[in-house]
Every structure is written in C-alpha cells, then in structure tokens.
Design an enzyme around this catalytic site. Sequence first.
Site, PDB file in Angstrom:
ATOM      1  N   ARG A  37       0.827  -1.217   0.000  1.00 16.24           N
ATOM      2  CA  ARG A  37       0.000   0.000   0.000  1.00 16.24           C
ATOM      3  C   ARG A  37       0.859   1.263   0.000  1.00 16.24           C
ATOM      4  O   ARG A  37       0.486   2.271  -0.610  1.00 16.24           O
ATOM      5  CB  ARG A  37      -0.952  -0.005   1.193  1.00 16.24           C
ATOM      6  CG  ARG A  37      -2.033  -1.026   0.998  1.00 16.24           C
ATOM      7  CD  ARG A  37      -3.131  -0.963   2.018  1.00 16.24           C
ATOM      8  NE  ARG A  37      -4.165  -1.920   1.618  1.00 16.24           N
ATOM      9  CZ  ARG A  37      -5.154  -2.312   2.378  1.00 16.24           C
ATOM     10  NH1 ARG A  37      -5.278  -1.851   3.593  1.00 16.24           N
ATOM     11  NH2 ARG A  37      -6.029  -3.181   1.917  1.00 16.24           N
ATOM     12  N   LYS A 194     -21.944 -16.920   1.558  1.00 17.13           N
ATOM     13  CA  LYS A 194     -23.376 -16.696   1.800  1.00 17.13           C
ATOM     14  C   LYS A 194     -24.048 -15.751   0.810  1.00 17.13           C
ATOM     15  O   LYS A 194     -23.525 -14.675   0.523  1.00 17.13           O
ATOM     16  CB  LYS A 194     -23.560 -16.126   3.207  1.00 17.13           C
ATOM     17  CG  LYS A 194     -23.188 -17.125   4.295  1.00 17.13           C
ATOM     18  CD  LYS A 194     -23.459 -16.549   5.640  1.00 17.13           C
ATOM     19  CE  LYS A 194     -23.289 -17.645   6.697  1.00 17.13           C
ATOM     20  NZ  LYS A 194     -23.493 -17.127   8.037  1.00 17.13           N
ATOM     21  N   GLY A 347     -11.315  -9.410  -0.458  1.00 15.46           N
ATOM     22  CA  GLY A 347     -10.263 -10.029   0.355  1.00 15.46           C
ATOM     23  C   GLY A 347      -9.920 -11.456  -0.036  1.00 15.46           C
ATOM     24  O   GLY A 347      -8.758 -11.788  -0.295  1.00 15.46           O
ATOM     25  N   GLY A 370     -14.337  -3.611   0.559  1.00 18.07           N
ATOM     26  CA  GLY A 370     -15.710  -3.107   0.695  1.00 18.07           C
ATOM     27  C   GLY A 370     -16.055  -2.117  -0.401  1.00 18.07           C
ATOM     28  O   GLY A 370     -17.173  -2.115  -0.928  1.00 18.07           O
TER      29      GLY A 370
HETATM   30  P1  AMP Z   1     -17.055 -14.711   1.522  1.00 14.42           P
HETATM   31  O1  AMP Z   1     -16.409 -14.196   2.789  1.00 14.42           O
HETATM   32  O2  AMP Z   1     -18.541 -14.681   1.548  1.00 14.42           O
HETATM   33  O3  AMP Z   1     -16.451 -14.102   0.277  1.00 14.42           O
HETATM   34  O4  AMP Z   1     -16.710 -16.272   1.466  1.00 14.42           O
HETATM   35  C1  AMP Z   1     -15.421 -16.753   1.320  1.00 14.42           C
HETATM   36  C2  AMP Z   1     -15.342 -18.058   2.024  1.00 14.42           C
HETATM   37  O5  AMP Z   1     -16.285 -18.963   1.474  1.00 14.42           O
HETATM   38  C3  AMP Z   1     -13.987 -18.725   1.869  1.00 14.42           C
HETATM   39  O6  AMP Z   1     -13.303 -18.711   3.096  1.00 14.42           O
HETATM   40  C4  AMP Z   1     -14.329 -20.151   1.416  1.00 14.42           C
HETATM   41  O7  AMP Z   1     -13.632 -21.126   2.142  1.00 14.42           O
HETATM   42  C5  AMP Z   1     -15.809 -20.256   1.715  1.00 14.42           C
HETATM   43  N1  AMP Z   1     -16.476 -21.241   0.855  1.00 14.42           N
HETATM   44  C6  AMP Z   1     -16.371 -21.364  -0.469  1.00 14.42           C
HETATM   45  N2  AMP Z   1     -17.073 -22.417  -0.910  1.00 14.42           N
HETATM   46  C7  AMP Z   1     -17.634 -22.998   0.165  1.00 14.42           C
HETATM   47  C8  AMP Z   1     -18.473 -24.144   0.357  1.00 14.42           C
HETATM   48  N3  AMP Z   1     -18.868 -24.878  -0.688  1.00 14.42           N
HETATM   49  N4  AMP Z   1     -18.836 -24.458   1.608  1.00 14.42           N
HETATM   50  C9  AMP Z   1     -18.436 -23.679   2.654  1.00 14.42           C
HETATM   51  N5  AMP Z   1     -17.662 -22.585   2.535  1.00 14.42           N
HETATM   52  C10 AMP Z   1     -17.256 -22.244   1.311  1.00 14.42           C
END
Ligand code: AMP
Length: 396
Positions: A37, A194, A347, A370
């Site tokens: 950075r 999610k 991230g 973000g």
């Molecule tokens: P996010 O913070 O919503 O961008 O999610 C990223 C996280 O989703 C990562 O740490 C991945 O390990 C997790 N992830 C990806 N695919 C899956 C899955 N099929 N089941 C559970 N976690 C997952």
Amino acid sequence: MQSWPSLVDQDVHGKRLLIREDFNVPMEHGKISDHSRLDRALPTIKWALQHNAAVILCSHLGRPQEGQFDPAFSLAPVAEALSASVGQEVLLVQNYLDGVEVEPGQVVLLENVRFNIGETANDDILSQRLASLCDLFVMDAFATAHRAQASTAGVAEFAAAACFGPLMLEELAALGQALDQPASPLIAVVGGAKVSTKIQLLESLVHKVDTLIVGGGIANTFLKAAGYDVGRSLYEEEFVALAQSILAEAQRLGVRIPLPTDVRVAAAFSAEASAKITSIELMSSEDMILDVGPQTAATYAQMMQQAATVVWNGPVGVFEFAAFADGTRLLGEAIAASPGYTLAGGGDTLAACSAFQLSDQLSYISTGGGAFLSYLQGDILPAVAAIQNKENQYVR
Ligand code: AMP
C-alpha cells in the site's frame, strides 16, 4: 461520461495539499508486514513534491477507539518507512487540528485520523478542521471511498477545492471499464459463503451481465433453489426463494446462470477430509459440497475463452483446503488466460490470486474490498460523490 477532477490537472505549486491515503497496512509485532500500500501511494506523493506542493498525508490504521491515543495504532512505523522510500524526512504530526507547519517541497504525515472524535461519524466540525489544513484535498484512497467519514467525504465537502489522485483514478477507470461500458459478453463470478452478504450484488449484476457464475455456499443455495439436494452443504434456506427469483429474472433477461454439474464433496468440513467427485444429481444426503468438479471447472474455463469482460469476486470452493482448491485455481487460471478485460477484487479473491500466483496476470486487481463490492453492486461511493458534487457546483 463521468467527470473525474484529477490532481495532475491542478496547479499545485506552493499550495498545501491534504492527500487521503490508504496506509492501513498489515502490522506484525509493531512492524509493517506488507509494504504494497505504501509503494502504490508513492508516485502521487512524489508527483506532488516534484511540483513544489506542501504535502500533508493522512490515513487511518486499524480500528482504534476514537478520542484516545493508542500506540498500537500509531502511524509512526509508516512515517519511518515513507521517509526511506520518499527519500526525505516524513515527519509524523500528533496534534494537527489547529494547523500544520509544512513548507513547499516538504511532506508530513498526520497521526491516525481515527484517533479524532467524530471521524467515523463524519462530524462536520472535524471535517471543517481537516479541510482548513489545506488549499486542495486529494482523495487517493479508493479502499476507503465507500465510507462517509470526516477524512474521506466530509473533508472533501468543506475543502476549498478537491480532486482525485492518480491511484484512485486508476481504480475508477478499471471499474468503469469493467462495469459502466463493458465490452460484451460480460461474465461476473460471485463466489463465497453466503447469499445473504451479497444479495444486492447478485440482484444488481443480473441486470448487467451476460453470464453470472455463482460459486461456493452461494451456488449451493442456488442449486437448492433449482431443486437439487445439497445434502449437508452450507446453504441458506431463508434465501432459497430469493435465489429462485434471481434465476427467474435471469431467464426473463436471457442471462445465463450456469450451475455446477459436478462437485467435490466430503463427509466433513475439514482440511484433512478426502475429496470425492460426484455428479450433482447423484449426491448423497450425507455429503457436503466443498468445491466444483472438473467438468464444471472446464465449462467455466470455456466460457472465459469467449468473454470480453470478466469481473471476479469470491472463491467457488473452500480454496484454503488443498483438496478443495482446484475449482478456484482453475477458474482463476482461466480468467487470467481470458482474452477479455479481467478485473478481480475482495479479500478472499485477492488471497486466492496470490496463492495461485495470478496477481500479475489479470488486467486489474482492485485494492478496495468493501469499496470494490459497493461499486460492483451499483452503490454511489460517498467520497466520490462528495468530490463530484463539488465539481458540479463549480460548473453551475
Ligand atoms: P465470503 O467471505 O462470503 O467471500 O466467502 C469466502 C469463504 O467462502 C472462503 O473462506 C471459502 O472457504 C468459503 N467457501 C467457499 N465455498 C464454500 C463451500 N462450498 N462451503 C463452505 N464454505 C465455502
């Protein structure tokens, strides 16, 4: 066409510049563990000094409690590192709200702006005091632009003049190229855990893209919405209806949302779990989907070959576990090999790019987590709006 008032178009000779930087660097045991950075900020600082401006830098670091100094969040290590890289002393100023002594050709760094009461609340008085330090406010910290805070949007509103720095303009140009006037076909990849954290993003992108690839836990919720059994996989029952409405909207608009046809499953969510490849139709109700299978990865790769623009946020599997990293790695490699304009951000996506050595192979990697997501989902970034509104006032 957007109007982006730019630092390099200003006459800064002898003027006091307040530059909002992103010096929120990772620290380990009081030392900066990654200087990227700071390195990225350097060209703007050097340009200002070469043009004989009196340069005042400001940034936040971490999330200290407002109203009290905490050495753990001091920018002292940043001042020291900058002195070395700028090649002249960068003095750290502790008390600056009543004025800063800095001559043309000199550069100082204000102590962590989040030590000031009213920073995160975007307090008007604090914003005015920051604004009074300078003749020109320069916003060069894209990663903070989605926050309306005193040192981002507030100061821009009250400063005598305000513009964007070259680093920030580079980000805005890259995002604009990928999302505002994209070459088509445009493919967006939205992976991650999610649906609930990316509702607005999914709803907005379905109206912009030709193909929307959903991945990870998000894909599981979509698979459920399409009538598949996802066993014990991570998915969100309460968002199945939303996924169904996005699938229906996509169909109405002629947008493709290709769901995984084969998956890598495990009996447990663990780095030690062994992976089994299965077709989505034949999944056991005891299994958990932790990655896409090779057939799905090959389908994604083929799509990337046809893409003119690709925007990528989020992994399509648990890429942190070696047995479930292939899907995200192959997808990343396919994006890197795409003939189109490729943009990634967020991230986990940055972590995946770095783990799979893809960081230099995409057209652009956004520095904003973000802020990148906010832009992607169509939000107006408050710090951008504050400067543009100011411009409009001048025009009228
Ligand atoms: P996010 O913070 O919503 O961008 O999610 C990223 C996280 O989703 C990562 O740490 C991945 O390990 C997790 N992830 C990806 N695919 C899956 C899955 N099929 N089941 C559970 N976690 C997952």
